[in-house]
Scaffold this motif. Structure first.
Motif, PDB file in Angstrom:
ATOM      1  N   LEU A 135       0.876  -1.172   0.000  1.00  0.00           N
ATOM      2  CA  LEU A 135       0.000   0.000   0.000  1.00  0.00           C
ATOM      3  C   LEU A 135       0.911   1.220   0.000  1.00  0.00           C
ATOM      4  O   LEU A 135       1.670   1.440   0.941  1.00  0.00           O
ATOM      5  N   ILE A 158      -2.832   4.945  -2.390  1.00  0.00           N
ATOM      6  CA  ILE A 158      -3.842   5.547  -1.521  1.00  0.00           C
ATOM      7  C   ILE A 158      -3.606   7.055  -1.430  1.00  0.00           C
ATOM      8  O   ILE A 158      -2.461   7.518  -1.346  1.00  0.00           O
ATOM      9  N   ARG A 167     -10.377   6.189   2.576  1.00  0.00           N
ATOM     10  CA  ARG A 167     -11.299   5.232   3.202  1.00  0.00           C
ATOM     11  C   ARG A 167     -11.950   4.339   2.149  1.00  0.00           C
ATOM     12  O   ARG A 167     -12.106   3.132   2.339  1.00  0.00           O
ATOM     13  N   THR A 169     -10.655   3.496  -0.737  1.00  0.00           N
ATOM     14  CA  THR A 169      -9.635   2.565  -1.221  1.00  0.00           C
ATOM     15  C   THR A 169      -9.494   1.376  -0.281  1.00  0.00           C
ATOM     16  O   THR A 169      -9.417   0.211  -0.722  1.00  0.00           O
ATOM     17  N   LEU A 170      -9.492   1.653   1.028  1.00  0.00           N
ATOM     18  CA  LEU A 170      -9.351   0.582   2.012  1.00  0.00           C
ATOM     19  C   LEU A 170     -10.567  -0.337   2.015  1.00  0.00           C
ATOM     20  O   LEU A 170     -10.441  -1.557   2.182  1.00  0.00           O
ATOM     21  N   GLU A 171     -11.756   0.238   1.834  1.00  0.00           N
ATOM     22  CA  GLU A 171     -12.964  -0.580   1.816  1.00  0.00           C
ATOM     23  C   GLU A 171     -12.964  -1.538   0.623  1.00  0.00           C
ATOM     24  O   GLU A 171     -13.328  -2.709   0.741  1.00  0.00           O
ATOM     25  N   ALA A 174     -10.423  -4.244   1.307  1.00  0.00           N
ATOM     26  CA  ALA A 174     -10.903  -5.219   2.294  1.00  0.00           C
ATOM     27  C   ALA A 174     -11.772  -6.287   1.634  1.00  0.00           C
ATOM     28  O   ALA A 174     -11.721  -7.461   2.005  1.00  0.00           O
ATOM     29  N   ILE A 186       2.126  -3.000   4.423  1.00  0.00           N
ATOM     30  CA  ILE A 186       1.869  -1.619   4.857  1.00  0.00           C
ATOM     31  C   ILE A 186       2.951  -1.156   5.832  1.00  0.00           C
ATOM     32  O   ILE A 186       3.369  -1.916   6.720  1.00  0.00           O
ATOM     33  N   GLY A 204      -4.883   2.855   9.521  1.00  0.00           N
ATOM     34  CA  GLY A 204      -5.426   2.222   8.326  1.00  0.00           C
ATOM     35  C   GLY A 204      -5.203   0.723   8.258  1.00  0.00           C
ATOM     36  O   GLY A 204      -6.108  -0.048   7.925  1.00  0.00           O
ATOM     37  N   HIS A 207      -7.585  -1.067  10.750  1.00  0.00           N
ATOM     38  CA  HIS A 207      -8.970  -1.055  10.261  1.00  0.00           C
ATOM     39  C   HIS A 207      -9.144  -2.097   9.164  1.00  0.00           C
ATOM     40  O   HIS A 207     -10.145  -2.827   9.130  1.00  0.00           O
ATOM     41  N   LEU A 208      -8.159  -2.155   8.281  1.00  0.00           N
ATOM     42  CA  LEU A 208      -8.220  -3.070   7.150  1.00  0.00           C
ATOM     43  C   LEU A 208      -8.212  -4.525   7.623  1.00  0.00           C
ATOM     44  O   LEU A 208      -9.006  -5.350   7.155  1.00  0.00           O
TER      45      LEU A 208
END
Length: 353
Positions: A135, A158, A167, A169-171, A174, A186, A204, A207-208
């Protein structure tokens, strides 16, 4: 000299021009090599320029190689093998512990401390293979041939300036992690830090991991300061880097409320391993950052740690610790028995081809 004595176009010998160019190039390369190996004030700049030019030159080649399967993360496995051959000129000794934890078959988030541009060499050395993507900040995409090559290698970019886009991009990532059996690399510090004190981790990565319910594999790299220091203009040979891979941390059952404490817990653990590695390689004492609480025992450190999290209740902490300390036999049984095997397993090798 009269105009009659000057050679005409017909009298110019192409072989003479070629000879002059070859001679000039040979002299330039000879001087460059001498400065590369000689102990001179220019050595740092020559070595770093060689490093940068090597990366840029090879990025141009990678751009064409990756056109065969553009934006495929498995391209990096091939790139890593070639770069490892090129980087041997720096004679850096890498010792990797517990590489087996990088070879689990299920998807995971890999987090690593971020020191300098030398991290690229370390990344290529310990690349886990398979369907893995780093990432990276979006600005890297515009860094010339290297940025284009990174995009063609399937790197995920990102936008750190725009939280909403980041956010999103991370969703999306995931959702892909489990579907495509992906490994995400990361740097949670978010920026380079040559200090022996890790910077506060961004959230990040955690969360991921929790959103995808996949484990986190921590990779800790010892300091480069004994052989590379940009501030001191030092770039020595016979450098040593010790890398320690920690067992996977399970995130199953955790939710977004666990993110802050999980990131602090893993940062604390990585900091301790970082300190140990630096002592093991004999890092010069002048590079250490002295902590005010060096002699605080583990229980007191944990108590202070809990008090810093004003939203955390004791019951929640106990539950989270039980989740963090779980040892899932499924993951461990998938690890190769040979702890000294630093290559990817046969299945990953077939997938990367």
């Amino acid at each position: 000299m009269s105009s009659d004595s000057l050679p005409t176009t017909d009298e110019l010998n192409p072989n003479d021009c070629t000879c002059c160019f070859t001679t000039g190039l040979s002299v330039f390369l000879s001087i460059w090599i001498v400065l590369f190996y000689a102990k001179t004030p220019l050595q740092f700049y020559i070595k770093y320029a060689t490093y940068a030019l090597t990366v840029i030159f090879f990025a141009l080649i990678v751009m064409f190689l990756c056109l065969l399967r553009p934006c495929n993360p498995k391209n990096v496995a091939i790139v890593a093998k070639i770069f490892n051959i090129l980087f041997k000129i720096y004679d850096i000794d890498y010792e990797i512990e517990n590489a087996k934890y990088l070879q689990i078959k299920d998807p995971y988030i890999l987090i690593c401390n971020h020191q300098s541009s030398m991290d690229f060499m370390t990344m290529m050395k310990i690349w886990p293979g398979g369907n893995c993507t780093p990432l990276a900040k979006k600005e890297l995409l515009y860094s010339g041939p290297f940025g284009i090559a990174a995009w063609l290698c399937g790197i995920t970019f990102i936008d750190r300036i725009n939280p909403q886009k980041a956010r999103g991009t991370l969703e999306k990532l995931a959702d892909k992690i489990n579907d495509d059996n992906m490994r995400i690399w990361i740097y949670p510090e978010g920026t380079r830090s040559p200090s022996t004190q890790l910077l506060p981790f961004k959230k990040g990565a955690f969360h991921l991991a929790i959103q995808a319910q996949v484990p986190i594999v921590c990779v800790v790299t010892s300091s480069y300061s004994n052989f590379y220091n940009k501030k001191e203009k030092k770039f020595n040979f016979v450098g040593k880097v010790k890398v320690r891979v920690l067992p996977p941390f399970q995130t199953t059952g955790m939710d977004s409320d666990s993110v802050n404490q999980l990131s602090k817990h893993l940062q604390d653990k990585m900091q301790k391993e970082f300190d140990l590695l630096n002592k093991e390689i004999g890092l010069d004492e002048k590079y250490y950052v002295k902590s005010k609480n060096d002699k605080v025992d583990n229980d007191l450190t944990r108590t202070t740690f809990v008090q810093d999290l004003d939203y955390t209740q004791l019951n929640d902490l106990t539950h989270l610790n039980s989740l963090i300390n779980q040892t899932d036999s499924i993951y461990l049984s998938q690890v190769q028995s040979d702890s000294n095997n630093n290559s990817i397993n046969e299945e990953d090798q077939k997938k990367s081809q």
